[in-house]
Write a protein that holds these residues in place. Structure first.
Motif, PDB file in Angstrom:
ATOM      1  N   GLY A 168      10.724   6.756 -13.243  1.00 61.11           N
ATOM      2  CA  GLY A 168      12.080   6.191 -13.274  1.00 61.11           C
ATOM      3  C   GLY A 168      12.659   6.000 -11.885  1.00 61.11           C
ATOM      4  O   GLY A 168      13.648   5.311 -11.718  1.00 61.11           O
ATOM      5  N   GLY A 169      12.040   6.597 -10.872  1.00 59.75           N
ATOM      6  CA  GLY A 169      12.525   6.424  -9.504  1.00 59.75           C
ATOM      7  C   GLY A 169      11.901   5.175  -8.885  1.00 59.75           C
ATOM      8  O   GLY A 169      10.854   4.718  -9.325  1.00 59.75           O
ATOM      9  N   ARG A 170      12.529   4.617  -7.850  1.00 63.55           N
ATOM     10  CA  ARG A 170      11.975   3.430  -7.205  1.00 63.55           C
ATOM     11  C   ARG A 170      10.687   3.773  -6.484  1.00 63.55           C
ATOM     12  O   ARG A 170      10.617   4.766  -5.766  1.00 63.55           O
ATOM     13  CB  ARG A 170      12.984   2.852  -6.210  1.00 63.55           C
ATOM     14  CG  ARG A 170      13.868   1.741  -6.822  1.00 63.55           C
ATOM     15  CD  ARG A 170      14.709   1.081  -5.731  1.00 63.55           C
ATOM     16  NE  ARG A 170      13.896   0.490  -4.674  1.00 63.55           N
ATOM     17  CZ  ARG A 170      14.210   0.519  -3.383  1.00 63.55           C
ATOM     18  NH1 ARG A 170      15.307   1.128  -2.986  1.00 63.55           N
ATOM     19  NH2 ARG A 170      13.433  -0.060  -2.493  1.00 63.55           N
ATOM     20  N   GLU A 171       9.664   2.982  -6.670  1.00 58.35           N
ATOM     21  CA  GLU A 171       8.346   3.186  -6.047  1.00 58.35           C
ATOM     22  C   GLU A 171       7.812   4.593  -6.305  1.00 58.35           C
ATOM     23  O   GLU A 171       7.134   5.169  -5.465  1.00 58.35           O
ATOM     24  CB  GLU A 171       8.408   2.984  -4.525  1.00 58.35           C
ATOM     25  CG  GLU A 171       8.753   1.581  -4.077  1.00 58.35           C
ATOM     26  CD  GLU A 171       9.042   1.555  -2.577  1.00 58.35           C
ATOM     27  OE1 GLU A 171       8.254   2.128  -1.818  1.00 58.35           O
ATOM     28  OE2 GLU A 171      10.059   0.982  -2.189  1.00 58.35           O
ATOM     29  N   GLY A 172       8.131   5.160  -7.449  1.00 57.02           N
ATOM     30  CA  GLY A 172       7.649   6.497  -7.766  1.00 57.02           C
ATOM     31  C   GLY A 172       8.318   7.586  -6.937  1.00 57.02           C
ATOM     32  O   GLY A 172       7.870   8.719  -6.909  1.00 57.02           O
ATOM     33  N   GLU A 217      14.281   9.908  -5.945  1.00 56.90           N
ATOM     34  CA  GLU A 217      15.666   9.492  -6.156  1.00 56.90           C
ATOM     35  C   GLU A 217      15.767   8.649  -7.416  1.00 56.90           C
ATOM     36  O   GLU A 217      15.056   7.654  -7.568  1.00 56.90           O
ATOM     37  CB  GLU A 217      16.199   8.695  -4.953  1.00 56.90           C
ATOM     38  CG  GLU A 217      16.520   9.547  -3.732  1.00 56.90           C
ATOM     39  CD  GLU A 217      15.288   9.843  -2.896  1.00 56.90           C
ATOM     40  OE1 GLU A 217      14.222   9.249  -3.164  1.00 56.90           O
ATOM     41  OE2 GLU A 217      15.381  10.697  -1.987  1.00 56.90           O
ATOM     42  N   GLY A 218      16.632   9.056  -8.294  1.00 59.38           N
ATOM     43  CA  GLY A 218      16.861   8.280  -9.503  1.00 59.38           C
ATOM     44  C   GLY A 218      15.851   8.515 -10.613  1.00 59.38           C
ATOM     45  O   GLY A 218      15.941   7.906 -11.677  1.00 59.38           O
ATOM     46  N   ALA A 219      14.869   9.393 -10.395  1.00 61.81           N
ATOM     47  CA  ALA A 219      13.849   9.615 -11.408  1.00 61.81           C
ATOM     48  C   ALA A 219      14.412  10.434 -12.573  1.00 61.81           C
ATOM     49  O   ALA A 219      15.313  11.250 -12.385  1.00 61.81           O
ATOM     50  CB  ALA A 219      12.653  10.344 -10.802  1.00 61.81           C
ATOM     51  N   THR A 220      13.876  10.189 -13.771  1.00 69.36           N
ATOM     52  CA  THR A 220      14.316  10.974 -14.928  1.00 69.36           C
ATOM     53  C   THR A 220      13.464  12.218 -15.093  1.00 69.36           C
ATOM     54  O   THR A 220      13.927  13.263 -15.501  1.00 69.36           O
ATOM     55  CB  THR A 220      14.205  10.139 -16.218  1.00 69.36           C
ATOM     56  OG1 THR A 220      12.857   9.674 -16.336  1.00 69.36           O
ATOM     57  CG2 THR A 220      15.153   8.958 -16.190  1.00 69.36           C
ATOM     58  N   HIS A 221      12.183  12.105 -14.800  1.00 64.17           N
ATOM     59  CA  HIS A 221      11.305  13.275 -14.851  1.00 64.17           C
ATOM     60  C   HIS A 221      10.075  13.011 -13.982  1.00 64.17           C
ATOM     61  O   HIS A 221       9.866  11.887 -13.510  1.00 64.17           O
ATOM     62  CB  HIS A 221      10.894  13.590 -16.295  1.00 64.17           C
ATOM     63  CG  HIS A 221      10.089  12.509 -16.949  1.00 64.17           C
ATOM     64  ND1 HIS A 221      10.656  11.341 -17.409  1.00 64.17           N
ATOM     65  CD2 HIS A 221       8.761  12.420 -17.213  1.00 64.17           C
ATOM     66  CE1 HIS A 221       9.710  10.578 -17.943  1.00 64.17           C
ATOM     67  NE2 HIS A 221       8.561  11.196 -17.828  1.00 64.17           N
TER      68      HIS A 221
END
Lengths: 524, 513
Positions: free
Chosen positions: B161-165, B168-172
């Motif tokens: 869910g984060g940009r480029e893996g 930041e911004g990732a869900t899990h």
């Protein structure tokens, strides 16, 4: 017939199976029901493994039937219990902690496997101080173990469950681990033989680490010979533990040789230690006298740096423990406090709730001591002290073959009696230096103390990788003080049964409870 | 923004590198017997040791020790006989034990160096020309290696869910422990590089050596070779180091060069304005060609390093070190020297032939062919230039496999040497070899590609071109000699590219006089 096995030595059980006086299945059933009965009051076991025990017993009975039993070693068919920090595949390994309450081992520790390979019957996992942090077994999250000699007293620790199980006749042998006295002290408190071999003699693979440079696995037994057989089975180089060393000795070889010509070191400073109970002091002096009478030469030696051992130990131990326990983070296994927004919060809450007070105390201490600002104030000097203590022992063993002294300054104290950690730490003053230096040490029963009527243990310390020396001296003490003593509350029924039936008491050794002072009188 | 050239006039960059190299050729991981392989299904190459299960203990992979000693010997390091592993503590799920086993101040390899030769025109990045400058515009510089140590790699984490893996911004996050515990070498240089080109060349040369040793595939693309670059600026003529920034996890030589070049320009602008450079870790984004600050920690991490009590200190014997020394292959520098001495190659050609073990092996196979000795220079050109170009143009082309054999390569350059085909035609033939799997002579015959060297045939063409272009001829004669190329082009066009360029050139010059 359950109780007869409770007083039998490992050798007697093996012999009984060999001569087909009873089957492994019968014996295992009896041992398991014996555990059932005794453990209601003692609480030595955290887990009994009847399925594994029956399975192993079946194999033994098949071996007896096929004639293969004779070629199996002396531990074939011997029931054994394991401290609950040792992995046994598909059983729980809790370390007596909430953190690992539901943890199931995916593999078996090398020392446990060695006993299984030798034909031991695994009957269960024993209680301990949480992660082996303690000297009483009171810090177990599952509740304390009681001393079979007096159930208002502690069995010692951290391997208190193993010691109590052997002392109460639930099993003839058990394994424990010793980081600062955790085999020798409970053996002393429970009146059984307990051996901490030289660091490196036994593999640590699969034993949940407390202080990796201090931990060593060793056996409990009710006589020196059984303990020696156990060490024979678990010794040696393990490719999975690169601190383990090549070792293929027969520790039973010199048990009958006596001590004539041996030099036994005594440390006057230890005998004058503040806090050493008179009954312990008297018992050790009597034991020394006995060894002298048996032909050994007593030599006074000095271990000038031993007094710094406790300080060094409470730096090195917590540092290693802090790092070893870092893996318990709630992510892959172990207790997890769920529902937190961030990983850091989950770590914090899980570790705050999953670890008990003493574990947290040591983790925090280790974390502080290893921090960049303090490393050179604590860890580094502690390692320097370690070198000095090791050199002390090296010098001492240029003069003597073994060192005799107390295991603990007193006999077993009451449950809940000592609550201040710093006071508790001091009770390890005689055992800790041996872990610091890596030498071997063992506890041998000297009968009961005159004042407390509780077991007193003598500690024998050996040169590094000269463990056979202490076995030889231990056998001599055993000839004087008796062997195969089961705590009276658990021995009486057994004795009645034993004299009535089977050949369990062939050497009459279940006769228990000889006062240490009486013995002293007796040898004069 | 200030140009690199201008930035370098006033400011001297001081660059240090940390290079991570996975020992991909080892069968098992660093401290357990799990397969050392990342490509497999996630979390299949795992065991109690690399998953940090309670009671599991590490036991060191002896082959990895051999590999690092080999690397140390190949990079002029002192081999430290008495060394040990340390625990570096940090709580993060990519290390199941929550500490990484690595080395302390003493590593297996200490105090080494590499000598780098920087060729023109890249050499021009250097404003102050070092003394050891060659006639071809190259220079050689000595770069110290602080240490090379051995450690275990961390697990691979992907933040969903984060940009480029990124996190930041990732869900899990998901974790693959296949990489956890794989053997990793870390090389730390002294801060002795002064241009982005020197940093790039250091990494390239290190890769050449490690490839020659056969201990890693050194794929920057797949992450088996990664670099962190530190750079600070100081005013030319001063000694005191400035504040450095660190570029993390750079995954190509070009990005290393460009990222450092950008940092030098960025820092120079800050310093020129009289402001101060912030010490931080930055990320180079090749799509924007900019560096951006990475998430910074509020406090410096305290890793609580201490010697790992599970791993006994090492005491390497002289016999062991000698045994490893005997395993050393001929290294790229030694090869290059031999090529110059035995075959008279230039330093440039020799160096470029030893950059890649595949090229080196192919070249050496060529040199075993009959008559190859006298064709060594064109062979070198073929391999350095044409084959490289072919690799870029033709998908799936791998030197040493398929239709292009050493025999065909030698025969191809032999045809050029005999003036049977032009150098221009050579590349065409090369492509046909790969396409059609035929010998060069057959291809030339079948495609009618034979070079026209006959003076009368060429003369007729030249005459016609001169006659057709009176203005250009006048201009040429008036001094615009650059038009010679135009005439050449016209002649070649008429000859369908098969004219002998040398002969044509001579004829044109004669007839235009």
């Amino acid at each position: 017939m359950s109780d007869i096995f409770g007083t039998m030595s490992a050798a007697q059980i093996h012999q009984g199976l060999a001569s087909k006086e009873f089957s492994a299945a019968e014996m295992t059933d009896a041992i398991l029901s014996g555990i059932d009965a005794a453990d209601k009051s003692i609480h030595a076991f955290l887990q009994v493994t009847p399925d594994l025990a029956h399975e192993a017993a079946q194999k033994i009975d098949q071996a007896i039937a096929s004639g293969d039993f004779e070629s199996m070693g002396p531990l074939a068919g011997v029931p054994c219990a394991y401290k609950d920090n040792m992995n046994l595949r598909d059983t729980h390994t809790t370390c007596a902690s909430k953190m690992l309450e539901n943890y199931v081992s995916p593999f078996t520790a090398t020392c446990v496997q060695d006993t299984l390979d030798a034909g031991c019957i695994p009957v269960g996992k024993t209680n301990m101080d949480e992660f082996a942090f303690g000297s009483t077994t009171e810090s177990s999250v599952f509740g304390p173990t009681k001393n079979p000699w007096d159930q208002t007293r502690v069995p010692g620790g951290s391997s208190g469950g193993s010691a109590a199980a052997v002392a109460a006749g639930m099993v003839p042998v058990a394994l424990g681990s010793d980081t600062g006295g955790s085999i020798r002290q409970p053996a002393g408190f429970c009146g059984v033989v307990g051996v901490k071999p030289t660091y490196g003699v036994v593999s640590r693979y699969g034993v949940v680490a407390f202080g990796s440079s201090l931990d060593q696995v060793g056996p409990f037994a009710r006589n020196v010979h059984d303990a020696a057989e156990m060490l024979n089975a678990i010794q040696g180089r393990d490719p999975k533990d690169c601190t383990s060393q090549q070792s293929a000795k027969d520790f039973t070889a010199n048990l009958d040789e006596g001590v004539k010509g041996m030099k036994v070191g005594v440390v006057p400073a230890f005998m004058e230690s503040e806090g050493l109970a008179p009954e312990v002091k008297n018992a050790i002096e009597a034991a020394a006298k006995h060894l002298e009478d048996a032909g050994a030469e007593l030599v006074e030696i000095e271990l000038p740096n031993a007094k710094a051992a406790i300080s060094a130990y409470y730096v090195l131990g917590p540092c290693e423990a802090f790092s070893n326990l870092a893996r318990f983070d709630s992510v892959r296994y172990g207790y997890c406090d769920e529902g937190h927004k961030t990983l850091a919060e989950q770590y914090e809450a899980s570790r705050a709730k999953g670890f008990g007070a003493e574990a947290k105390r040591r983790i925090m201490l280790g974390s502080y001591l290893l921090s960049a600002n303090e490393y050179h104030n604590y860890y580094y000097p502690a390692q320097q002290i370690r070198t000095l203590i090791t050199q002390d022992y090296q010098r001492a063993f240029e003069k003597v073959d073994v060192i005799l002294g107390p295991v603990s300054p007193c006999t077993a104290f009451k449950l809940g009696e000592i609550t201040d950690p710093a006071t508790m730490y001091l009770f390890d003053m005689f055992t800790v230096p041996v872990n610091i230096s890596g030498n071997g040490g063992m506890s041998v029963p000297l009968g009961l103390g005159k004042d407390s009527s509780m077991p007193v243990g003598a500690q024998l310390i050996c040169p590094a990788f000269g463990d056979e020396n202490m076995f030889r001296v231990a056998a001599e003490l055993e000839r004087c003080y008796g062997s195969n003593t089961v705590a009276p509350d658990f021995a009486s029924a057994a004795q009645a049964n034993a004299s009535a039936g089977a050949n369990a008491s062939a050497d009459g050794s279940a006769s228990a409870a000889v006062s240490a002072d009486d013995q002293k009188g007796g040898t004069r | 923004m200030i140009s690199l050239e201008d930035a370098m006039k006033e400011w001297e960059p001081v660059i240090g590198l940390e290079c991570h190299i996975e020992l991909t050729s080892l069968d098992s991981k660093m401290f357990c017997s799990c397969k050392n392989e990342h490509g497999d299904a996630p979390n299949t190459n795992v065991c109690p040791v690399c998953l940090g299960m309670p009671g599991a203990l590490p036991s060191p992979n002896k082959e990895a020790i051999k590999d690092i000693v080999l690397t140390g010997l190949a990079t002029n390091c002192d081999i430290e006989k008495h060394t040990m592993f340390y625990r570096k503590g940090y709580m993060y799920p990519d290390m199941a034990k929550n500490f990484q086993i690595t080395q302390g101040p003493k590593a297996f390899c200490m105090r080494g160096h590499l000598d780098l030769t920087i060729d023109a025109p890249a050499a021009n990045e250097r404003v102050d020309i070092p003394e050891a400058q060659g006639k071809d515009g190259s220079y050689t510089t000595h770069i110290g290696i602080h240490l090379i140590h051995l450690e275990e790699d961390a697990a691979k984490m992907v933040h969903v869910g984060g940009r480029e893996g990124r996190i930041e911004g990732a869900t899990h996050s998901i974790i693959d422990y296949n990489r956890a515990g794989t053997p990793l070498m870390e090389l730390v240089t002294e801060p002795e590089m002064h241009t982005p080109e020197e940093a790039r060349r250091f990494m390239e040369k290190l890769r050449e050596i490690v490839l020659a040793l056969g201990i890693s595939d050194c794929s920057m693309e797949n992450g088996s070779m990664r670099a962190d670059g530190n750079v600070s600026l100081r005013r030319r003529g001063t000694e005191k180091l400035g504040t450095k920034t660190e570029l993390k996890n750079i995954n190509s030589f070009k990005n290393l060069h460009d990222g450092l070049a950008f940092e030098i320009r960025r820092q120079a602008e800050i310093l020129n304005e009289g402001a101060t450079v912030l010490q931080e870790t930055r990320h180079y984004d090749p799509s924007t060609k900019h560096t951006i600050p990475m998430r910074t920690k509020e406090t410096a991490a305290d890793y609580r390093m201490f010697p790992d009590p599970d791993l006994a200190p090492f005491d390497l014997s002289d016999e062991f070190i000698d045994e490893v020394r005997a395993m050393l292959p001929e290294l790229p520098d030694q090869k290059a020297e031999r090529y110059q001495k035995d075959w008279g190659l230039s330093s440039y050609d020799a160096r470029n032939l030893v950059k890649d073990p595949t090229i080196t092996a192919f070249f050496e196979a060529c040199m075993k062919q009959k008559d190859a000795q006298k064709l060594v220079k064109p062979l070198a050109n073929l391999l350095i230039n044409d084959v490289a170009q072919l690799g870029n143009e033709v998908e799936d082309f791998t030197l040493g496999e398929g239709p292009l054999t050493p025999e065909r390569a030698v025969s191809l350059v032999g045809m050029v040497d005999a003036q049977d085909i032009s150098t221009k035609q050579m590349y065409e033939v090369l492509k046909f070899i790969v396409d059609e799997d035929k010998d060069p002579a057959t291809i030339v015959k079948e495609h009618g590609m034979k070079q026209v060297s006959d003076t009368s045939a060429l003369g007729a063409v030249v005459d016609k071109v001169i006659a057709d272009n009176p203005d250009k001829v006048a201009a040429y004669k008036g001094g615009k000699t650059g038009l010679l190329g135009f005439f050449m082009g016209q002649c070649m066009k008429a000859l369908k590219g098969q004219g002998n360029p040398r002969a044509l050139n001579e004829l044109l010059r004669q007839k235009l006089q």
